[in-house]
Design an enzyme around this catalytic site. Structure first.
Site, PDB file in Angstrom:
ATOM      1  N   ARG A 285      11.835  -5.540   4.941  1.00  0.00           N
ATOM      2  CA  ARG A 285      11.570  -4.148   4.560  1.00  0.00           C
ATOM      3  C   ARG A 285      12.546  -3.167   5.214  1.00  0.00           C
ATOM      4  NH1 ARG A 285       5.589  -1.925   4.932  1.00  0.00           N
ATOM      5  NH2 ARG A 285       5.736  -2.496   7.120  1.00  0.00           N
TER       6      ARG A 285
ATOM      7  N   ARG B  52      -9.298   0.511   9.056  1.00  0.00           N
ATOM      8  CA  ARG B  52      -8.694  -0.776   9.412  1.00  0.00           C
ATOM      9  C   ARG B  52      -9.688  -1.686  10.109  1.00  0.00           C
ATOM     10  NH1 ARG B  52      -3.089   0.407   8.906  1.00  0.00           N
ATOM     11  NH2 ARG B  52      -1.642  -1.053   9.681  1.00  0.00           N
TER      12      ARG B  52
ATOM     13  N   ARG C 139      11.676  -0.531  10.376  1.00  0.00           N
ATOM     14  CA  ARG C 139      10.628  -0.027  11.266  1.00  0.00           C
ATOM     15  C   ARG C 139      10.585  -0.836  12.561  1.00  0.00           C
ATOM     16  NH1 ARG C 139       5.087   0.726   7.996  1.00  0.00           N
ATOM     17  NH2 ARG C 139       4.380  -0.272   9.894  1.00  0.00           N
TER      18      ARG C 139
ATOM     19  N   ARG D 125       0.395  -8.271  13.797  1.00  0.00           N
ATOM     20  CA  ARG D 125      -0.210  -7.364  12.803  1.00  0.00           C
ATOM     21  C   ARG D 125      -0.985  -8.160  11.748  1.00  0.00           C
ATOM     22  NH1 ARG D 125       4.879  -4.702  10.901  1.00  0.00           N
ATOM     23  NH2 ARG D 125       3.624  -3.453   9.493  1.00  0.00           N
TER      24      ARG D 125
ATOM     25  N   LYS E 168       0.842  -1.215   0.000  1.00  0.00           N
ATOM     26  CA  LYS E 168       0.000   0.000   0.000  1.00  0.00           C
ATOM     27  C   LYS E 168       0.873   1.259   0.000  1.00  0.00           C
ATOM     28  CE  LYS E 168      -2.206  -0.872   3.880  1.00  0.00           C
ATOM     29  NZ  LYS E 168      -1.461  -2.078   4.312  1.00  0.00           N
TER      30      LYS E 168
HETATM   31  P1  AMP Z   1       1.027   0.899   8.981  1.00  0.00           P
HETATM   32  O1  AMP Z   1       2.139   1.855   8.708  1.00  0.00           O
HETATM   33  O2  AMP Z   1      -0.215   1.197   8.187  1.00  0.00           O
HETATM   34  O3  AMP Z   1       1.449  -0.547   8.884  1.00  0.00           O
HETATM   35  O4  AMP Z   1       0.590   1.132  10.523  1.00  0.00           O
HETATM   36  C1  AMP Z   1       1.512   0.918  11.589  1.00  0.00           C
HETATM   37  C2  AMP Z   1       0.746   0.793  12.890  1.00  0.00           C
HETATM   38  O5  AMP Z   1       0.038   2.006  13.155  1.00  0.00           O
HETATM   39  C3  AMP Z   1      -0.315  -0.305  12.941  1.00  0.00           C
HETATM   40  O6  AMP Z   1       0.222  -1.574  13.267  1.00  0.00           O
HETATM   41  C4  AMP Z   1      -1.245   0.225  14.029  1.00  0.00           C
HETATM   42  O7  AMP Z   1      -0.686   0.040  15.314  1.00  0.00           O
HETATM   43  C5  AMP Z   1      -1.226   1.731  13.753  1.00  0.00           C
HETATM   44  N1  AMP Z   1      -2.298   2.117  12.787  1.00  0.00           N
HETATM   45  C6  AMP Z   1      -2.129   2.591  11.518  1.00  0.00           C
HETATM   46  N2  AMP Z   1      -3.312   2.859  10.950  1.00  0.00           N
HETATM   47  C7  AMP Z   1      -4.261   2.538  11.864  1.00  0.00           C
HETATM   48  C8  AMP Z   1      -5.680   2.571  11.875  1.00  0.00           C
HETATM   49  N3  AMP Z   1      -6.378   2.974  10.803  1.00  0.00           N
HETATM   50  N4  AMP Z   1      -6.318   2.173  13.005  1.00  0.00           N
HETATM   51  C9  AMP Z   1      -5.633   1.777  14.102  1.00  0.00           C
HETATM   52  N5  AMP Z   1      -4.293   1.696  14.153  1.00  0.00           N
HETATM   53  C10 AMP Z   1      -3.611   2.083  13.046  1.00  0.00           C
END
Ligand code: AMP
Length: 215
Positions: free
Chosen positions: A127, A88, A160, A171, A13
């Site tokens: 990554r 999400r 990360r 996750r 994404k």
């Molecule tokens: P990402 O970069 O999208 O993989 O997000 C990293 C982390 O941020 C996730 O594992 C969640 O802990 C938090 N996070 C990101 N987007 C959301 C969302 N829409 N709702 C809740 N937690 C989020």
């Protein structure tokens, strides 16, 4: 163009969001990036979010919905946006729908980047991200030319904090339990388009663009 990129962690994404944002001149809005910025800034919101993020759990709906409301009200989002990592879960999707219904600007399409589970694991553990320009590499699949440095800007590459094996497992479970039901949610709204998220980045971008062009 008001769109959502849907997909598991590691489905691409972020990578596709950057490419499409340039091509269509609309912002990529990533709740993960907004939250990481809040954590780095040490704000109260960032401190609240950090525990959930470190564990690979979802940050509370109130926080992320608040962030999205503020972000979508900014000027650069008036011609559309690509949501990456939001919604999400069903509650977030419903909140988004009502927010957009009030503005009379419903979502136009949701693109699912479809990637097999085994491939997701390899992508997430390998990554690496450039700390200066955000370019994404993978030590197994698409390494930088010089290890640890970005091809584009020579910035330092980092892993990360939540890309370790234990957190990755959480996750992916969270995705399966809470986010995957959105596939059905948007199918029922007739908005879901599925694109195979494997292979060359440019080819995937072309497949997603072909869908964007129909929206
Ligand atoms: P990402 O970069 O999208 O993989 O997000 C990293 C982390 O941020 C996730 O594992 C969640 O802990 C938090 N996070 C990101 N987007 C959301 C969302 N829409 N709702 C809740 N937690 C989020």
């Amino acid at each position: 163009m008001r769109t959502v990129l849907l997909g598991a962690p590691g489905s691409g994404k972020g990578t596709q969001g950057v490419v499409l944002s340039k091509k269509y001149d609309i912002p990529q809005v990533s709740t993960g990036d907004l939250l990481r910025a809040a954590v780095s800034a040490g704000s109260e919101l960032g401190q609240k979010a950090k525990t959930a993020m470190d564990a690979g759990a979802l940050v509370s709906d109130d926080i992320v919905i608040g962030l999205i409301k503020e972000r979508l009200a900014e000027d650069d989002a008036k011609n559309g946006y690509i949501l990456d990592g939001f919604p999400r879960n069903i509650a977030q999707a419903e909140a988004l729908d009502s927010m957009l219904a009030e503005l009379n600007q419903p979502l136009q399409g949701v693109i699912l980047l479809d990637v097999a589970f085994d491939e997701l694991l390899q992508r997430l553990t390998g990554r690496r991200t450039c700390k200066d320009c955000g370019a994404i590499y993978n030590i197994h699949l698409s390494p930088a030319k010089v290890e640890g440095h970005c091809d584009a800007c020579n910035g330092e590459l980092f892993q990360r904090a939540d890309d370790n094996e234990e957190t990755i497992g959480n996750r992916l479970n969270v995705y399966q339990d809470q986010t995957a039901p959105l596939i059905d949610f948007y199918t029922k709204q007739n908005k879901l388009h599925s694109v195979a998220g494997v292979g060359d980045v440019d080819e995937i971008a072309q497949a997603v663009s072909a869908v964007f062009d129909t929206l």
